[in-house]
Scaffold this motif. Structure first.
Motif, PDB file in Angstrom:
ATOM      1  N   LEU A 156      18.219  52.066  33.916  1.00 56.67           N
ATOM      2  CA  LEU A 156      16.776  52.162  33.725  1.00 56.67           C
ATOM      3  C   LEU A 156      16.422  53.469  33.025  1.00 56.67           C
ATOM      4  O   LEU A 156      17.137  54.462  33.164  1.00 56.67           O
ATOM      5  CB  LEU A 156      16.047  52.121  35.074  1.00 56.67           C
ATOM      6  N   ASP A 157      15.306  53.447  32.310  1.00 59.08           N
ATOM      7  CA  ASP A 157      14.802  54.697  31.748  1.00 59.08           C
ATOM      8  C   ASP A 157      13.956  55.412  32.798  1.00 59.08           C
ATOM      9  O   ASP A 157      13.822  54.939  33.934  1.00 59.08           O
ATOM     10  CB  ASP A 157      14.037  54.453  30.440  1.00 59.08           C
ATOM     11  N   GLU A 158      13.358  56.526  32.426  1.00 58.58           N
ATOM     12  CA  GLU A 158      12.570  57.322  33.373  1.00 58.58           C
ATOM     13  C   GLU A 158      11.362  56.557  33.914  1.00 58.58           C
ATOM     14  O   GLU A 158      10.894  56.834  35.012  1.00 58.58           O
ATOM     15  CB  GLU A 158      12.060  58.615  32.703  1.00 58.58           C
ATOM     16  N   GLY A 159      10.862  55.596  33.160  1.00 56.24           N
ATOM     17  CA  GLY A 159       9.712  54.813  33.588  1.00 56.24           C
ATOM     18  C   GLY A 159      10.063  53.579  34.399  1.00 56.24           C
ATOM     19  O   GLY A 159       9.188  52.782  34.731  1.00 56.24           O
ATOM     20  N   GLY A 160      11.342  53.385  34.694  1.00 54.83           N
ATOM     21  CA  GLY A 160      11.772  52.220  35.465  1.00 54.83           C
ATOM     22  C   GLY A 160      11.979  50.974  34.628  1.00 54.83           C
ATOM     23  O   GLY A 160      12.081  49.872  35.159  1.00 54.83           O
ATOM     24  N   ASN A 161      12.057  51.140  33.307  1.00 54.63           N
ATOM     25  CA  ASN A 161      12.271  50.004  32.408  1.00 54.63           C
ATOM     26  C   ASN A 161      13.754  49.778  32.172  1.00 54.63           C
ATOM     27  O   ASN A 161      14.524  50.735  32.019  1.00 54.63           O
ATOM     28  CB  ASN A 161      11.563  50.246  31.076  1.00 54.63           C
ATOM     29  N   LEU A 162      14.136  48.532  32.082  1.00 56.77           N
ATOM     30  CA  LEU A 162      15.524  48.146  31.893  1.00 56.77           C
ATOM     31  C   LEU A 162      16.019  48.548  30.502  1.00 56.77           C
ATOM     32  O   LEU A 162      15.426  48.191  29.494  1.00 56.77           O
ATOM     33  CB  LEU A 162      15.643  46.630  32.077  1.00 56.77           C
ATOM     34  N   LEU A 163      17.101  49.317  30.466  1.00 56.59           N
ATOM     35  CA  LEU A 163      17.714  49.728  29.201  1.00 56.59           C
ATOM     36  C   LEU A 163      18.922  48.871  28.850  1.00 56.59           C
ATOM     37  O   LEU A 163      19.244  48.707  27.697  1.00 56.59           O
ATOM     38  CB  LEU A 163      18.173  51.194  29.276  1.00 56.59           C
ATOM     39  N   LEU A 164      19.615  48.387  29.839  1.00 57.58           N
ATOM     40  CA  LEU A 164      20.842  47.602  29.653  1.00 57.58           C
ATOM     41  C   LEU A 164      21.870  48.373  28.843  1.00 57.58           C
ATOM     42  O   LEU A 164      22.265  47.957  27.772  1.00 57.58           O
ATOM     43  CB  LEU A 164      20.555  46.279  28.968  1.00 57.58           C
ATOM     44  N   THR A 165      22.293  49.465  29.347  1.00 54.41           N
ATOM     45  CA  THR A 165      23.304  50.265  28.657  1.00 54.41           C
ATOM     46  C   THR A 165      24.649  49.546  28.681  1.00 54.41           C
ATOM     47  O   THR A 165      25.034  48.936  27.698  1.00 54.41           O
ATOM     48  CB  THR A 165      23.385  51.658  29.290  1.00 54.41           C
ATOM     49  N   ALA A 166      25.320  49.583  29.798  1.00 51.97           N
ATOM     50  CA  ALA A 166      26.664  48.990  29.901  1.00 51.97           C
ATOM     51  C   ALA A 166      26.655  47.471  29.822  1.00 51.97           C
ATOM     52  O   ALA A 166      27.642  46.857  29.421  1.00 51.97           O
ATOM     53  CB  ALA A 166      27.324  49.433  31.213  1.00 51.97           C
ATOM     54  N   SER A 167      25.546  46.833  30.181  1.00 51.92           N
ATOM     55  CA  SER A 167      25.507  45.370  30.258  1.00 51.92           C
ATOM     56  C   SER A 167      25.046  44.696  28.976  1.00 51.92           C
ATOM     57  O   SER A 167      25.147  43.479  28.857  1.00 51.92           O
ATOM     58  CB  SER A 167      24.596  44.944  31.409  1.00 51.92           C
ATOM     59  N   ALA A 168      24.544  45.446  28.015  1.00 55.39           N
ATOM     60  CA  ALA A 168      24.005  44.846  26.786  1.00 55.39           C
ATOM     61  C   ALA A 168      25.006  43.940  26.069  1.00 55.39           C
ATOM     62  O   ALA A 168      24.645  42.823  25.681  1.00 55.39           O
ATOM     63  CB  ALA A 168      23.476  45.925  25.847  1.00 55.39           C
ATOM     64  N   PRO A 169      26.260  44.357  25.880  1.00 60.35           N
ATOM     65  CA  PRO A 169      27.199  43.471  25.173  1.00 60.35           C
ATOM     66  C   PRO A 169      27.438  42.144  25.891  1.00 60.35           C
ATOM     67  O   PRO A 169      27.671  41.116  25.254  1.00 60.35           O
ATOM     68  CB  PRO A 169      28.494  44.276  25.100  1.00 60.35           C
ATOM     69  N   TYR A 170      27.347  42.159  27.212  1.00 61.60           N
ATOM     70  CA  TYR A 170      27.570  40.932  27.980  1.00 61.60           C
ATOM     71  C   TYR A 170      26.387  39.971  27.844  1.00 61.60           C
ATOM     72  O   TYR A 170      26.574  38.760  27.781  1.00 61.60           O
ATOM     73  CB  TYR A 170      27.852  41.266  29.451  1.00 61.60           C
ATOM     74  N   LEU A 171      25.179  40.523  27.773  1.00 65.98           N
ATOM     75  CA  LEU A 171      24.006  39.679  27.540  1.00 65.98           C
ATOM     76  C   LEU A 171      24.060  39.096  26.129  1.00 65.98           C
ATOM     77  O   LEU A 171      23.753  37.921  25.929  1.00 65.98           O
ATOM     78  CB  LEU A 171      22.713  40.468  27.748  1.00 65.98           C
ATOM     79  N   GLU A 172      24.487  39.886  25.165  1.00 67.47           N
ATOM     80  CA  GLU A 172      24.637  39.390  23.787  1.00 67.47           C
ATOM     81  C   GLU A 172      25.649  38.252  23.732  1.00 67.47           C
ATOM     82  O   GLU A 172      25.400  37.225  23.094  1.00 67.47           O
ATOM     83  CB  GLU A 172      25.068  40.530  22.862  1.00 67.47           C
ATOM     84  N   LYS A 173      26.769  38.436  24.407  1.00 70.14           N
ATOM     85  CA  LYS A 173      27.806  37.401  24.435  1.00 70.14           C
ATOM     86  C   LYS A 173      27.276  36.119  25.080  1.00 70.14           C
ATOM     87  O   LYS A 173      27.526  35.013  24.586  1.00 70.14           O
ATOM     88  CB  LYS A 173      29.021  37.919  25.210  1.00 70.14           C
ATOM     89  N   GLN A 174      26.508  36.261  26.169  1.00 70.23           N
ATOM     90  CA  GLN A 174      25.965  35.088  26.834  1.00 70.23           C
ATOM     91  C   GLN A 174      24.923  34.386  25.962  1.00 70.23           C
ATOM     92  O   GLN A 174      24.901  33.160  25.877  1.00 70.23           O
ATOM     93  CB  GLN A 174      25.361  35.459  28.188  1.00 70.23           C
ATOM     94  N   ALA A 175      24.084  35.158  25.279  1.00 69.41           N
ATOM     95  CA  ALA A 175      23.068  34.567  24.402  1.00 69.41           C
ATOM     96  C   ALA A 175      23.730  33.773  23.282  1.00 69.41           C
ATOM     97  O   ALA A 175      23.338  32.633  22.995  1.00 69.41           O
ATOM     98  CB  ALA A 175      22.162  35.656  23.835  1.00 69.41           C
ATOM     99  N   ASP A 176      24.726  34.343  22.651  1.00 69.78           N
ATOM    100  CA  ASP A 176      25.447  33.648  21.580  1.00 69.78           C
ATOM    101  C   ASP A 176      26.076  32.355  22.104  1.00 69.78           C
ATOM    102  O   ASP A 176      25.976  31.303  21.474  1.00 69.78           O
ATOM    103  CB  ASP A 176      26.539  34.543  20.986  1.00 69.78           C
ATOM    104  N   ALA A 177      26.717  32.459  23.267  1.00 70.10           N
ATOM    105  CA  ALA A 177      27.385  31.292  23.848  1.00 70.10           C
ATOM    106  C   ALA A 177      26.381  30.207  24.226  1.00 70.10           C
ATOM    107  O   ALA A 177      26.655  29.019  24.031  1.00 70.10           O
ATOM    108  CB  ALA A 177      28.200  31.715  25.071  1.00 70.10           C
ATOM    109  N   PHE A 178      25.214  30.596  24.745  1.00 72.38           N
ATOM    110  CA  PHE A 178      24.241  29.594  25.168  1.00 72.38           C
ATOM    111  C   PHE A 178      23.645  28.855  23.974  1.00 72.38           C
ATOM    112  O   PHE A 178      23.458  27.637  24.021  1.00 72.38           O
ATOM    113  CB  PHE A 178      23.144  30.215  26.034  1.00 72.38           C
ATOM    114  N   ILE A 179      23.397  29.551  22.903  1.00 74.75           N
ATOM    115  CA  ILE A 179      22.894  28.871  21.700  1.00 74.75           C
ATOM    116  C   ILE A 179      23.921  27.848  21.217  1.00 74.75           C
ATOM    117  O   ILE A 179      23.574  26.706  20.917  1.00 74.75           O
ATOM    118  CB  ILE A 179      22.541  29.888  20.591  1.00 74.75           C
TER     119      ILE A 179
END
Length: 187
Positions: A156-179
């Motif tokens: 999270l950033d200082e405002g409590g918003n999701l940054l997805l640092t370490a998890s971003a590549p996994y979300l990208e992989k899942q998005a590609d696979a789901f399409i």
């Protein structure tokens, strides 16, 4: 064959929930490759057979949106090792036949599952329970990859918003696979 349409169903009704933020990140990653909408369903009443026919207007609205979608992407938190009751309620409404002539609208729909939680356990247990339910409803589940993100407070950033640092590549992989998964099912 046009762009696939994806409906995101977030298992938390909180407007800034981590899972809603995750769904928004998925929408960013998908970009113009698919239509992507987060389903709003806070107005859907508790399921009650006494009010099932005719269905309440909110139920008709969400049924029409889900029916038109090519795929459903669930974003679920984990509450007490289970997915939230509001999500179960929505699925109960969506699982019911509208009439004898129309099959249940979740049957055959491609589905993906992701989840984020502040705890160390991730959302794996909740996702497994959700898989059990939507398998029973004959949805086509993309079991690999699924995404569970534990310890969200570290992304999270200082405002409590999701940054997805370490998890971003996994979300990208899942998005590609789901399409790809949706496109294969549409053939």
């Amino acid at each position: 064959m046009g762009k696939p349409s994806i409906i995101a169903i977030v298992g938390s009704l909180r407007k800034d929930s981590f899972n809603r933020q995750l769904a928004k990140k998925a929408k960013e990653i998908i970009g113009g490759r698919a239509e992507f909408e987060i389903l709003e369903y806070s107005d859907v009443p508790l399921f009650n057979q006494d009010t099932e026919f005719p269905a309440p207007e909110a139920v008709k609205r969400v049924r029409d949106i889900v029916k038109a979608a090519d795929g459903i992407w669930f974003f679920t938190p984990e509450y007490n090792h289970y997915f939230p009751g509001v999500l179960k309620n929505l699925i109960d409404w969506l699982s019911r036949s509208v009439s004898r002539d129309i099959p249940p609208l979740l049957s055959g729909k491609p589905a993906a599952i992701s989840g984020v939680t502040p705890s160390m356990s991730g959302t794996g247990i909740a996702q497994d329970h959700l898989v059990t339910l939507i398998s029973f409803l004959n949805m086509h589940i993309m079991n690999v990859p699924r995404l569970t993100i534990p310890n969200v407070m570290q992304q999270l950033d200082e405002g409590g918003n999701l940054l997805l640092t370490a998890s971003a590549p996994y979300l990208e992989k899942q998005a590609d696979a789901f399409i790809r998964f949706i496109e294969e099912k549409k053939k």
